[in-house]
Motif scaffolding. Structure first.
Motif, PDB file in Angstrom:
ATOM      1  N   ASP A 208       0.835  -1.197   0.000  1.00 20.34           N
ATOM      2  CA  ASP A 208       0.000   0.000   0.000  1.00 20.34           C
ATOM      3  C   ASP A 208       0.875   1.254   0.000  1.00 20.34           C
ATOM      4  O   ASP A 208       1.121   1.867   1.052  1.00 20.34           O
ATOM      5  CB  ASP A 208      -0.927  -0.036   1.215  1.00 20.34           C
ATOM      6  N   ILE A 209       1.329   1.655  -1.180  1.00 19.48           N
ATOM      7  CA  ILE A 209       2.199   2.820  -1.289  1.00 19.48           C
ATOM      8  C   ILE A 209       1.451   4.090  -0.884  1.00 19.48           C
ATOM      9  O   ILE A 209       2.012   4.963  -0.209  1.00 19.48           O
ATOM     10  CB  ILE A 209       2.747   2.944  -2.721  1.00 19.48           C
ATOM     11  N   GLU A 210       0.197   4.199  -1.269  1.00 14.09           N
ATOM     12  CA  GLU A 210      -0.576   5.391  -0.914  1.00 14.09           C
ATOM     13  C   GLU A 210      -0.702   5.540   0.594  1.00 14.09           C
ATOM     14  O   GLU A 210      -0.612   6.643   1.135  1.00 14.09           O
ATOM     15  CB  GLU A 210      -1.958   5.335  -1.565  1.00 14.09           C
ATOM     16  N   GLY A 211      -0.892   4.425   1.295  1.00 11.61           N
ATOM     17  CA  GLY A 211      -0.981   4.471   2.750  1.00 11.61           C
ATOM     18  C   GLY A 211       0.327   4.885   3.392  1.00 11.61           C
ATOM     19  O   GLY A 211       0.345   5.667   4.360  1.00 11.61           O
ATOM     20  N   ALA A 212       1.450   4.392   2.853  1.00 12.10           N
ATOM     21  CA  ALA A 212       2.765   4.766   3.382  1.00 12.10           C
ATOM     22  C   ALA A 212       3.040   6.244   3.143  1.00 12.10           C
ATOM     23  O   ALA A 212       3.570   6.942   4.019  1.00 12.10           O
ATOM     24  CB  ALA A 212       3.848   3.913   2.733  1.00 12.10           C
ATOM     25  N   ALA A 213       2.668   6.727   1.960  1.00  6.90           N
ATOM     26  CA  ALA A 213       2.859   8.146   1.644  1.00  6.90           C
ATOM     27  C   ALA A 213       1.998   9.024   2.555  1.00  6.90           C
ATOM     28  O   ALA A 213       2.449  10.076   3.035  1.00  6.90           O
ATOM     29  CB  ALA A 213       2.524   8.400   0.178  1.00  6.90           C
ATOM     30  N   ALA A 214       0.780   8.591   2.798  1.00  4.17           N
ATOM     31  CA  ALA A 214      -0.123   9.351   3.665  1.00  4.17           C
ATOM     32  C   ALA A 214       0.418   9.442   5.089  1.00  4.17           C
ATOM     33  O   ALA A 214       0.289  10.481   5.752  1.00  4.17           O
ATOM     34  CB  ALA A 214      -1.510   8.717   3.667  1.00  4.17           C
ATOM     35  N   ALA A 215       1.057   8.367   5.564  1.00  4.77           N
ATOM     36  CA  ALA A 215       1.626   8.380   6.914  1.00  4.77           C
ATOM     37  C   ALA A 215       2.768   9.387   7.011  1.00  4.77           C
ATOM     38  O   ALA A 215       2.934  10.056   8.038  1.00  4.77           O
ATOM     39  CB  ALA A 215       2.123   6.979   7.282  1.00  4.77           C
ATOM     40  N   ILE A 216       3.550   9.508   5.945  1.00  3.02           N
ATOM     41  CA  ILE A 216       4.639  10.486   5.916  1.00  3.02           C
ATOM     42  C   ILE A 216       4.085  11.907   5.979  1.00  3.02           C
ATOM     43  O   ILE A 216       4.551  12.748   6.754  1.00  3.02           O
ATOM     44  CB  ILE A 216       5.491  10.286   4.642  1.00  3.02           C
TER      45      ILE A 216
END
Length: 233
Positions: A208-216
């Motif tokens: 889940d790249i979008e989820g990882a980006a959102a966490a950043i």
């Protein structure tokens, strides 16, 4: 025995969960971690907790060191320094203590584990050329040296001409990065070593790249750290 080798998670919880899901699906119980559990990403505490629970052997990475001593981040890029300072202020005491007590080098049976390079584990050298790789073989005595740090998966035999894993030769194996690949492929990367069959496989998988980006972004970290995940850079 089959062993999963992970490295360079960089506080990317989504990628780490996906990696462990694949490891569990393979029925692998033994996991080694080559460092850089934290840095760049938005979930350092969760990633350290997961590695502490799942990994038998863990070595220190340069971003782990910078998270407990921010003076070590002076040579990082500006976004990397920002992430190191934020991680330092975010880590729970128990996770900070865990990182502070990690060795820079570990030898287990046929494998030497080190984050960057066996010739100077604390020098954080990138093994990105055959010239640099040649020097490394004088600094470990095991059949294998498992490394990360470059975020680029690679296999190199002692003859510097063999790049496919096989018996009868010593190898340096870079398992790539779980949380921040830099070979143009955004899929997570880790390795599976079979010590009986003497085989090695580099695993690539979606997460889940979008989820990882959102966490950043939620953590208030530099947006470039989120944007590059989808580019594999």
């Amino acid at each position: 025995m089959r062993i999963a080798i992970i490295s360079d998670i960089h506080s990317n919880l989504q990628a780490l969960k996906a990696a462990f899901s694949r490891i569990d699906a393979e029925g692998i119980k033994e996991v080694y971690c080559l460092g850089d559990i934290v840095g760049y990403g938005g979930n350092p505490n969760e990633c350290v907790a997961s590695v502490r629970e799942r990994c038998s052997y863990v070595v220190l990475g340069n971003h782990d060191l910078a998270a407990i001593d921010t003076t070590q981040a002076e040579y990082f890029t500006a976004p990397g320094r920002t992430a190191a300072i934020w991680t330092n202020g975010t880590l729970a005491t128990e996770h900070r203590d865990f990182l502070a007590n990690l060795p820079m080098k570990c030898v287990e049976d046929s494998c030497t584990l080190v984050h960057a390079s066996p010739d100077s584990p604390g020098g954080w050298q990138y093994v990105l050329s055959l010239q640099i790789a040649r020097r490394q073989f004088d600094h470990f005595t095991t059949d294998l040296c498992l490394i990360g740090h470059t975020h680029v998966p690679a296999v190199c035999g002692e003859d510097l001409k063999t790049f496919v894993f096989k018996r009868g030769m010593r190898f340096i194996v870079n398992v790539g990065s779980v949380g921040q690949p830099r070979d143009g492929n955004p899929q997570l990367s880790f390795g599976i070593l079979d010590t009986e069959a003497w085989t090695y496989e580099n695993i690539r998988a979606d997460y889940d790249i979008e989820g990882a980006a959102a966490a950043i972004l939620k953590a208030g970290l530099p947006p470039v750290l989120a944007a590059r995940l989808s580019q594999g850079l």
